[in-house]
Motif scaffolding. Structure first.
Motif, PDB file in Angstrom:
ATOM      1  N   LYS A 185      -4.125  -2.656   3.937  1.00 28.81           N
ATOM      2  CA  LYS A 185      -3.530  -1.315   3.947  1.00 28.81           C
ATOM      3  C   LYS A 185      -4.685  -0.341   4.174  1.00 28.81           C
ATOM      4  O   LYS A 185      -4.953   0.549   3.359  1.00 28.81           O
ATOM      5  CB  LYS A 185      -2.817  -1.080   2.599  1.00 28.81           C
ATOM      6  N   MET A 186      -5.420  -0.598   5.295  1.00 26.94           N
ATOM      7  CA  MET A 186      -6.666   0.130   5.528  1.00 26.94           C
ATOM      8  C   MET A 186      -6.464   1.614   5.809  1.00 26.94           C
ATOM      9  O   MET A 186      -7.398   2.398   5.670  1.00 26.94           O
ATOM     10  CB  MET A 186      -7.486  -0.526   6.635  1.00 26.94           C
ATOM     11  N   ASN A 187      -5.231   1.990   6.170  1.00 25.06           N
ATOM     12  CA  ASN A 187      -4.989   3.414   6.435  1.00 25.06           C
ATOM     13  C   ASN A 187      -4.957   4.237   5.151  1.00 25.06           C
ATOM     14  O   ASN A 187      -5.068   5.457   5.196  1.00 25.06           O
ATOM     15  CB  ASN A 187      -3.687   3.607   7.245  1.00 25.06           C
ATOM     16  N   VAL A 188      -4.830   3.577   3.995  1.00 24.22           N
ATOM     17  CA  VAL A 188      -4.737   4.313   2.730  1.00 24.22           C
ATOM     18  C   VAL A 188      -5.789   3.868   1.703  1.00 24.22           C
ATOM     19  O   VAL A 188      -6.297   4.678   0.937  1.00 24.22           O
ATOM     20  CB  VAL A 188      -3.328   4.139   2.099  1.00 24.22           C
ATOM     21  N   LEU A 189      -6.127   2.558   1.695  1.00 22.67           N
ATOM     22  CA  LEU A 189      -6.975   2.025   0.617  1.00 22.67           C
ATOM     23  C   LEU A 189      -8.336   1.581   1.153  1.00 22.67           C
ATOM     24  O   LEU A 189      -8.410   0.679   1.994  1.00 22.67           O
ATOM     25  CB  LEU A 189      -6.279   0.826  -0.038  1.00 22.67           C
ATOM     26  N   LEU A 194     -12.616  -2.263   3.721  1.00 15.94           N
ATOM     27  CA  LEU A 194     -13.709  -3.235   3.626  1.00 15.94           C
ATOM     28  C   LEU A 194     -13.187  -4.635   3.973  1.00 15.94           C
ATOM     29  O   LEU A 194     -13.845  -5.404   4.677  1.00 15.94           O
ATOM     30  CB  LEU A 194     -14.311  -3.220   2.206  1.00 15.94           C
ATOM     31  N   TRP A 195     -11.997  -4.949   3.457  1.00 17.12           N
ATOM     32  CA  TRP A 195     -11.356  -6.246   3.755  1.00 17.12           C
ATOM     33  C   TRP A 195     -11.284  -6.448   5.275  1.00 17.12           C
ATOM     34  O   TRP A 195     -11.697  -7.472   5.804  1.00 17.12           O
ATOM     35  CB  TRP A 195      -9.951  -6.268   3.131  1.00 17.12           C
ATOM     36  N   VAL A 216       0.248  -3.983   5.585  1.00 16.58           N
ATOM     37  CA  VAL A 216       1.122  -4.800   4.739  1.00 16.58           C
ATOM     38  C   VAL A 216       2.595  -4.404   4.846  1.00 16.58           C
ATOM     39  O   VAL A 216       3.483  -5.266   4.800  1.00 16.58           O
ATOM     40  CB  VAL A 216       0.636  -4.787   3.265  1.00 16.58           C
ATOM     41  N   ASP A 217       2.869  -3.105   5.038  1.00 13.57           N
ATOM     42  CA  ASP A 217       4.276  -2.705   5.132  1.00 13.57           C
ATOM     43  C   ASP A 217       4.903  -3.287   6.402  1.00 13.57           C
ATOM     44  O   ASP A 217       6.038  -3.778   6.393  1.00 13.57           O
ATOM     45  CB  ASP A 217       4.434  -1.174   5.066  1.00 13.57           C
TER      46      ASP A 217
END
Ligand code: NAD
Length: 350
Positions: A185-189, A194-195, A216-217
């Motif tokens: 969920k790189m757009n928010v977290l 980093l993942w 993920v969504d």
């Protein structure tokens, strides 16, 4: 190949008996040692994960587990509950990688709640990180702040934690169709930014595997829209918890799904995804195939015996094609059998 066998409670001993028969029939020279875990262990020793079992599990190269728990032990204090034994062994063995295949054999396509054409022939593998993420992050808690209750958790991953689960997933993809989808969920977290970065950095080491990324969504949506687009999915602990249950339910047959949890040296704990099914325990009707397929995963991931693993999987496919069905997957026109008869059929197919 030293294997610690923990049949557990409920249907555990019945399904494990069939899995052990399959292992014996392969004549690979495995050494089996049995131990107690869960409710039976509480009854015998007062501890759901007794010291004798700890010793066996530590010394073994792999652990084969049936299932634990049941209403008999539900009223016990938390530390004596059978599930404590399960959490205890997972934690002590340092099992950081959880592998859950979701396979829908064409013969069982009607068991899914989705349209057969969407799921028939589905074969995906979810690789979930199991020891980090927001489930273990500190600080955490519920406090009163500014006159109201305040709940908080901490999501974090180190790059070495991401790298080690990434390697397990790339290696698993290599053994399959060489496509890996990393879910974040790189757009928010930031943690999942980093993942994504670390997964991308790993990719050049596996030029034969095609890496893609998905939020993920979207992944949750794609799993029900067009699940066959995936081969291997890798994701963190929380997203993996949710997506792996979603994926297993695509198949509609919990009695068919194995799982593996691995440590850094590929020592693993192998178990069916289902529980101890107290409602059918002792009746000889439980489906042993998830446990038998867990044996196949053990041969593949802990012992590197790909050919033997494929023999077991092919035998399971064959008995399904021959029409053998336990009650949970039975349909009109197929042959309803009990646990032992299903084991017999697999042995004959082997
Ligand atoms: P469950 O998976 O045991 O059973 C759910 C339903 O699926 C039941 O109707 C059961 O009869 C059926 N089912 C499950 N496995 C089957 C099989 N192999 N063949 C045919 N039918 C099968 O889940 P539950 O009822 O929620 O839990 C029962 C007990 O198992 C609880 O004590 C729970 O804590 C425990 N549990 C243990 C594990 C584990 O050991 N890993 C996992 C989940 C639940």
């Amino acid at each position: 190949m030293k294997i610690c066998v923990l049949p557990g409670d409920g249907i555990g001993p019945e399904i494990m008996a069939e899995a052990v028969r399959v292992l014996d029939a392969l004549a690979l020279g495995c050494e089996l040692e049995r131990g107690l875990l869960g409710g039976g262990a509480v009854d015998a020793t007062g501890d759901p994960y007794p010291e004798a079992t700890r010793k066996l599990a530590r010394a073994a190269d792999a652990v084969l587990l049936g299932a634990v728990g049941g209403p008999k032990w539900d009223a016990l204090p938390r530390e004596q509950r059978p599930e404590r034994g399960l959490l205890g062994i997972r934690k002590e063995l340092g099992l950081f990688a959880n592998l859950r295949p979701a396979i829908l054999y064409p013969e069982l396509a009607n068991a899914s709640t989705l349209k057969p054409e969407v799921v028939a022939g589905l074969d995906i593998l979810i690789v979930r990180e199991l020891t980090g993420d927001i489930y273990f992050g500190q600080p955490r808690g519920i406090e009163v702040r500014d006159g109201e209750r305040y709940g908080f958790n901490t999501m974090h991953y180190t790059e070495s934690e991401i790298r080690r689960i990434g390697r397990v997933a790339f290696e698993a993809a290599r053994r399959r169709n060489r496509r890996l989808c990393s879910v974040d969920k790189m757009n928010v977290l930031e943690t999942t930014q980093l993942w994504r970065d670390v997964m991308t950095e790993l990719a050049p080491e596996y030029p034969d595997v095609e890496l893609s990324h998905m939020l993920v969504d979207n992944a949750a949506m794609q799993l029900v829209r067009a699940p066959k687009q995936f081969d291997v999915i890798v994701t963190g602990n929380m997203f993996g918890d949710i997506l792996s249950d979603e994926a297993s339910m695509l198949t509609g047959s919990i009695g068919m799904l194995p799982s593996a949890s691995l440590d850094e040296r590929n020592k693993g704990l192998y178990e069916p995804c289902h529980g101890s099914a107290p409602d059918i325990a002792g009746k000889g009707v439980a489906n042993p195939l998830a446990t038998i397929l867990s044996v196949a995963m053990m041969l593949r991931y802990s012992f590197g015996l790909e050919e033997a693993a494929q023999r077991v999987e092919a035998a399971v496919k064959r008995v399904l094609a021959q029409g053998y069905r336990t009650g949970d997957i039975h349909e009109p026109g197929t042959r309803r059998v009990g646990t032992r008869e299903m084991g017999d059929a697999v042995l004959a197919a082997l």
